[in-house]
Motif scaffolding. Structure first.
Motif, PDB file in Angstrom:
ATOM      1  N   GLU A   1     -27.168  19.930  -0.061  1.00  0.00           N
ATOM      2  CA  GLU A   1     -25.878  19.254   0.028  1.00  0.00           C
ATOM      3  C   GLU A   1     -25.119  19.604   1.311  1.00  0.00           C
ATOM      4  OE1 GLU A   1     -24.860  16.908  -2.057  1.00  0.00           O
ATOM      5  OE2 GLU A   1     -26.790  17.143  -3.055  1.00  0.00           O
ATOM      6  N   ALA A   2     -25.319  20.804   1.843  1.00  0.00           N
ATOM      7  CA  ALA A   2     -24.649  21.244   3.075  1.00  0.00           C
ATOM      8  C   ALA A   2     -23.138  21.127   2.961  1.00  0.00           C
ATOM      9  CB  ALA A   2     -25.158  20.468   4.283  1.00  0.00           C
ATOM     10  N   ILE A   3     -22.591  21.544   1.818  1.00  0.00           N
ATOM     11  CA  ILE A   3     -21.138  21.574   1.631  1.00  0.00           C
ATOM     12  C   ILE A   3     -20.692  23.028   1.700  1.00  0.00           C
ATOM     13  CG2 ILE A   3     -19.223  21.009   0.089  1.00  0.00           C
ATOM     14  CD1 ILE A   3     -21.070  18.948  -1.232  1.00  0.00           C
ATOM     15  N   HIS A   4     -19.977  23.360   2.759  1.00  0.00           N
ATOM     16  CA  HIS A   4     -19.469  24.716   2.920  1.00  0.00           C
ATOM     17  C   HIS A   4     -18.325  24.667   3.931  1.00  0.00           C
ATOM     18  CE1 HIS A   4     -22.072  24.339   6.412  1.00  0.00           C
ATOM     19  NE2 HIS A   4     -23.162  24.378   5.643  1.00  0.00           N
ATOM     20  N   LEU A   5     -17.738  25.801   4.222  1.00  0.00           N
ATOM     21  CA  LEU A   5     -16.558  25.819   5.082  1.00  0.00           C
ATOM     22  C   LEU A   5     -16.859  25.332   6.495  1.00  0.00           C
ATOM     23  CD1 LEU A   5     -15.029  29.162   3.817  1.00  0.00           C
ATOM     24  CD2 LEU A   5     -13.793  26.980   3.893  1.00  0.00           C
ATOM     25  N   THR A   6     -18.023  25.690   7.025  1.00  0.00           N
ATOM     26  CA  THR A   6     -18.361  25.286   8.392  1.00  0.00           C
ATOM     27  C   THR A   6     -18.466  23.764   8.496  1.00  0.00           C
ATOM     28  OG1 THR A   6     -19.506  27.375   8.798  1.00  0.00           O
ATOM     29  CG2 THR A   6     -20.065  25.523  10.236  1.00  0.00           C
ATOM     30  N   SER A   7     -19.189  23.139   7.563  1.00  0.00           N
ATOM     31  CA  SER A   7     -19.306  21.679   7.608  1.00  0.00           C
ATOM     32  C   SER A   7     -17.966  21.011   7.315  1.00  0.00           C
ATOM     33  CB  SER A   7     -20.372  21.203   6.623  1.00  0.00           C
ATOM     34  OG  SER A   7     -20.027  21.526   5.285  1.00  0.00           O
ATOM     35  N   ALA A   8     -17.129  21.638   6.476  1.00  0.00           N
ATOM     36  CA  ALA A   8     -15.817  21.063   6.170  1.00  0.00           C
ATOM     37  C   ALA A   8     -14.933  21.019   7.406  1.00  0.00           C
ATOM     38  CB  ALA A   8     -15.137  21.863   5.064  1.00  0.00           C
ATOM     39  N   PHE A   9     -14.938  22.083   8.200  1.00  0.00           N
ATOM     40  CA  PHE A   9     -14.147  22.086   9.430  1.00  0.00           C
ATOM     41  C   PHE A   9     -14.689  21.055  10.419  1.00  0.00           C
ATOM     42  CE2 PHE A   9     -12.136  25.907   7.926  1.00  0.00           C
ATOM     43  CZ  PHE A   9     -10.936  25.968   8.608  1.00  0.00           C
ATOM     44  N   GLN A  10     -16.012  20.884  10.454  1.00  0.00           N
ATOM     45  CA  GLN A  10     -16.586  19.875  11.340  1.00  0.00           C
ATOM     46  C   GLN A  10     -16.158  18.474  10.909  1.00  0.00           C
ATOM     47  OE1 GLN A  10     -20.869  19.897  11.625  1.00  0.00           O
ATOM     48  NE2 GLN A  10     -20.921  18.018  12.824  1.00  0.00           N
TER      49      GLN A  10
END
Length: 310
Positions: free
Chosen positions: A221-230
């Motif tokens: 899913e690649a849902i985490h804080l880093t992807s959220a900021f991107q």
């Protein structure tokens, strides 16, 4: 795959000009989710050869994006507002040397040093710093609450968080950075969705596991804080795959921002991938460890960091 808790001290945090991409050094992008995007082991830190000079890291400058759609979104978001290399970057620095509600106040002994070096690298910065837990408890405008962070983010091009992070084991959208009021009102992945960030260029998440996924069924899913900021609008995001050492985090941040500097003394966020690459190679190849310790053989000290974005 297409190639082309900060810190160990509690939950979330353990205590040359840019190359022309020739002459033996390539730029590499890793596009994918889950394992392909480094959720299990970062591809650019792997060691396929016995000779330390013939590793992936010595041959390419790597960058990640969770999906091709996320990469396209980041590029579209920044189109028409490229950073001006010689313009001072307005920055937000969030420093949590202690964290309410954690055992022993979740003390991070080196966050104060990190905040100080950031003030030198980013003189046009706003500092939100957690007050001493033994002092007065009344909130102030510089208290790093969720509301204060969200108030400052839209006007900043650089955001740096030095704090604890928490990765939610079953709902990645609830992974969060632990700020002053995290017990009552957390800064979560989900909360970043509606934020409008017209000036965003670089987010540096100096916290543990900000790019980690803990549940096997969600690894793609690649849902985490880093992807959220991107996805929120930062074209360059520095995150971490596991716990990072508190003191080492200061070393990496200092080297990273040093390599972002232009000859005029300002920073150029478009150098983020190269700057992180240089910082981690310098840490890996350092000779300041006692005895015969070889940092190339203990990658957990330096290999957690990755850069995601356009």
């Amino acid at each position: 795959m297409v190639v082309g808790c900060r810190r160990r001290a509690g939950p979330g945090r353990s205590r040359l000009p840019p190359p022309a991409f020739g002459g033996g050094r390539l730029a590499a992008g890793v596009v994918g989710t889950g394992r392909a995007a480094g959720a299990v082991a970062p591809a650019h830190r792997r060691l396929p050869h016995r000779s330390r000079r013939r590793t992936v890291m010595d041959r390419v400058i790597s960058s990640y994006t969770p999906t091709v759609r996320a990469l396209r979104h980041a590029r579209q978001h920044t189109r028409g507002r490229r950073p001006v290399p010689d313009a001072p970057a307005r920055a937000l620095v969030v420093a949590m040397p202690t964290t309410p509600g954690l055992p022993g106040h979740g003390r991070l002994h080196h966050v104060a040093a990190e905040a100080e070096l950031l003030r030198r690298h980013l003189p046009s910065s706003v500092l939100l710093r957690e007050p001493d837990p033994t002092g007065p408890h009344s909130p102030s405008p510089t208290t790093p609450s969720k509301a204060a962070v969200l108030d400052h983010l839209p006007s900043c091009s650089v955001a740096h968080f030095a704090c604890h992070g928490a990765s939610h084991p079953t709902d990645p959208s609830q992974s969060r950075l632990l700020l002053h009021d995290h017990q009552a009102d957390s800064l979560t992945v989900a909360r970043l969705g509606p934020v409008r960030l017209d000036h965003a260029q670089l987010a540096y998440l100096s916290a543990c596991r900000t790019a980690a996924i803990d549940t096997a069924r969600l690894v793609d899913e690649a849902i985490h804080l880093t992807s959220a900021f991107q996805l929120a609008g930062f074209p360059h995001v520095v995150g971490t795959l596991w716990e990072i050492d508190d003191q080492t985090a200061v070393t990496v941040a200092d080297a990273f921002y040093t390599h972002l500097h232009t000859p005029t003394g300002n920073i150029d966020t478009s150098r983020a991938a190269w700057a992180l690459h240089q910082a981690l190679r310098g840490l890996r190849d350092g000779h300041d460890l006692p005895g015969q310790l070889d940092r190339t053989q203990i990658p957990f000290l330096w290999a957690a960091y990755l850069r995601a974005g356009a």
